[in-house]
Enzyme design. Structure first.
Site, mmCIF file in Angstrom:
data_model
loop_
_atom_site.group_PDB
_atom_site.id
_atom_site.type_symbol
_atom_site.label_atom_id
_atom_site.label_comp_id
_atom_site.label_asym_id
_atom_site.label_seq_id
_atom_site.Cartn_x
_atom_site.Cartn_y
_atom_site.Cartn_z
ATOM 1 N N GLY A 81 0.807 -1.210 0.000
ATOM 2 C CA GLY A 81 0.000 0.000 0.000
ATOM 3 C C GLY A 81 0.839 1.259 0.000
ATOM 4 C CG ASP A 236 0.476 -9.259 5.911
ATOM 5 O OD1 ASP A 236 -0.049 -9.906 6.834
ATOM 6 O OD2 ASP A 236 0.632 -8.028 5.966
HETATM 7 P P1 AMP Z 1 2.001 -3.785 7.937
HETATM 8 O O1 AMP Z 1 1.172 -3.972 9.164
HETATM 9 O O2 AMP Z 1 2.894 -2.585 7.974
HETATM 10 O O3 AMP Z 1 2.728 -5.012 7.553
HETATM 11 O O4 AMP Z 1 0.965 -3.444 6.762
HETATM 12 C C1 AMP Z 1 -0.196 -4.174 6.497
HETATM 13 C C2 AMP Z 1 -0.827 -3.674 5.221
HETATM 14 O O5 AMP Z 1 -1.218 -2.312 5.354
HETATM 15 C C3 AMP Z 1 0.051 -3.724 4.001
HETATM 16 O O6 AMP Z 1 -0.777 -4.030 2.901
HETATM 17 C C4 AMP Z 1 0.603 -2.314 3.911
HETATM 18 O O7 AMP Z 1 1.006 -1.976 2.614
HETATM 19 C C5 AMP Z 1 -0.603 -1.505 4.353
HETATM 20 N N1 AMP Z 1 -0.227 -0.203 4.931
HETATM 21 C C6 AMP Z 1 0.341 0.037 6.137
HETATM 22 N N2 AMP Z 1 0.512 1.352 6.343
HETATM 23 C C7 AMP Z 1 0.056 1.994 5.237
HETATM 24 C C8 AMP Z 1 -0.051 3.376 4.822
HETATM 25 N N3 AMP Z 1 0.353 4.359 5.611
HETATM 26 N N4 AMP Z 1 -0.582 3.615 3.610
HETATM 27 C C9 AMP Z 1 -1.006 2.634 2.806
HETATM 28 N N5 AMP Z 1 -0.939 1.329 3.141
HETATM 29 C C10 AMP Z 1 -0.420 0.999 4.326
HETATM 30 MG MG MG Z 2 3.772 -5.857 6.271
#
Ligand code: AMP
Ligand code: MG
Length: 465
Positions: A81, A236
């Protein structure tokens, strides 16, 4: 300097790669550059600091699609994202490494997110992943953190940053869940064959799974041996390569307690320290489900092959954990009863995990007082030390495996807070300490000490990264 990147992932599974460009950064400022890693990659650090700076924050690449179980609930479409795979680079040892940007703007996978990252969390990923690497634990690496000049709105407005990250690959358990969920078996097969070519050339699909089981079992055992808590072991966030990835609300445990968790969003302690092995196994079961059609045409046969392989997790974990603990204790032979009693004692006495094993090395050389003084129940630790001494511990060998300096939470927070205010001094000093974690160095006592009492009681790392 010209950097040549390949696009094997995007070419092999275009259905899982959305071509995208990083958001324009008008005021890039280099906060941290990993010169040894740059050298490994054949990149010139002087160039990266000047004309090459744009390479660390911008460019065209692909947002990778993946799915994932987050805290046990399945999301069929997560994906990058706020990140991009720029491509694969062949390093100076002819290994293919992913070059990836995190915090590079919204992509079609961004859902409600802003696509951005703040300086603090990107510096956290940098220092913790480099500490892990120095500890000999497989991990993605941090190449650079560049502040963008953008304001990132979290609970308060924060300075934005981009992390340039390097990985053996960014294939995750969730990548396979995504492919399987499309119902397109050809896509699933191409993805698996890509993973095989990249990580285990010549393997069958079942062998690939078996390698991943072994790699993740060993990885989590290594986490457990240094007191590392990942914090968000969603599918993920677990790689096929067996590298630690996505340092969000992670932390190093101080007082030994298997129920320790730090993540503010992990209310039920799903990802607490002591749960990590079972969660890894649960995630691998999800990987097996995704790969099932590749194991055998007959579903019953595929399931039994998958289960037999999954069951090897315990043996792999046990071997890595017990072997690692033997090394930490500096002894050989059966350490199980000794270890069980030690951990119970450490738990009851709230003993700092890192300090204890480090000081136990001194005890092996005749000075038991520092280790012993960590316990309230002196009679109990004395009895334990006597049993341990009978096994003839090797202090010098212990010093090579028990770190003195790990990125303790209070030190990380202090470094990030200063960094966000434009003072990189504390970050640089912490990085220096934790990237040479073994062997006491004079003048670095501050980096070896546990957090002040009032800090640890309330510490949480936030997922609003
Ligand atoms: P994470 O918990 O950081 O592994 O992220 C989980 C999901 O949320 C993934 O698909 C990331 O790309 C998305 N994500 C986390 N933070 C953001 C953000 N600020 N903007 C867009 N997508 C995000
Ligand atoms: Mg992640």
């Amino acid at each position: 300097m010209n950097i040549s990147l390949s696009s094997d992932f995007a070419d092999t599974v275009p259905e899982m790669a959305v071509s995208w460009e990083a958001v324009t950064v008008s005021e890039p400022e280099l906060l941290a550059l990993n010169e040894p890693l740059a050298k490994e990659l054949g990149l010139d650090s002087a160039w990266l600091r000047t004309e090459g700076l744009s390479f660390l924050v911008s460019g065209k690449g692909v947002a990778q699609a993946y799915a994932g179980h987050q805290f046990g609930g399945y999301s069929p479409r997560l994906g990058d994202g706020r990140a991009l795979l720029l491509g694969e680079l062949t390093d100076t040892e002819s290994r293919l490494r992913d070059l990836h940007l995190k915090g590079s703007g919204r992509t079609p996978f961004a859902r409600g997110g802003d696509g951005l990252a703040a300086v603090g969390p990107m510096l956290r990923e940098y220092v913790v992943s480099e500490a892990m690497h120095a500890l000999g634990i497989p991990t993605t690496r941090a190449l650079a953190v560049v502040s963008t000049g953008h304001v990132v709105q979290r609970e308060e407005p924060l300075a934005g940053a981009v992390l340039a990250r390097v990985a053996a690959s960014h294939l995750r358990v969730g990548s396979f869940q995504y492919a399987r969920n499309t119902g397109d078996l050809d896509l699933l097969r191409r993805l698996a064959d890509h993973a095989i070519a990249r990580h285990h050339p010549g393997s069958t699909h079942l062998e690939l799974f078996s390698h991943v089981v072994a790699a993740q079992a060993s990885l989590v055992a290594r986490w457990m041996l240094v007191g590392f808590i990942h914090g968000v072991m969603n599918t993920d966030n677990m790689t096929i390569s067996g590298e630690t990835i996505d340092y969000g609300p992670c932390a190093f445990m101080e007082a030994y307690d298997p129920t320790t968790k730090y993540s503010s969003i992990d209310h039920r302690g799903r990802y607490a320290f002591g749960n990590q092995p079972i969660i890894a196994e649960w995630n691998l079961a999800r990987l097996a489900e995704a790969l099932l059609p590749l194991f055998a045409d007959d579903e019953d046969e595929a399931v039994s092959l998958a289960l037999a392989t999954l069951r090897t997790f315990d043996a792999h974990f046990e071997e890595a954990w017990t072997g690692g603990m033997r090394a930490k204790l500096g002894v050989s032979g059966d350490v199980k009863p000794l270890l069980k009693d030690l951990l119970a004692l450490m738990h009851e006495n709230h003993v700092d995990f890192t300090s204890f094993f480090h000081l136990l090395g001194k005890a092996a050389r005749g000075d038991a007082e520092p280790a012993r003084s960590l316990f309230l129940d002196l009679a109990a630790i004395d009895a334990w030390l006597a049993r341990w001494r009978e096994l003839g511990p090797d202090g010098a060998a212990m010093d090579r495996v028990n770190p003195v300096y790990v990125p303790r939470n209070h030190l990380v927070e202090e470094a990030l807070a200063a960094g966000a205010d434009g003072d990189m001094g504390p970050f640089d000093r912490l990085l220096k300490a934790v990237t040479s974690p073994f062997g006491e160095r004079p003048g670095l006592e501050y980096f070896a000490a546990p957090a002040p009492q009032d800090f640890s009681a309330t510490y949480r790392t936030y997922c609003g990264t």
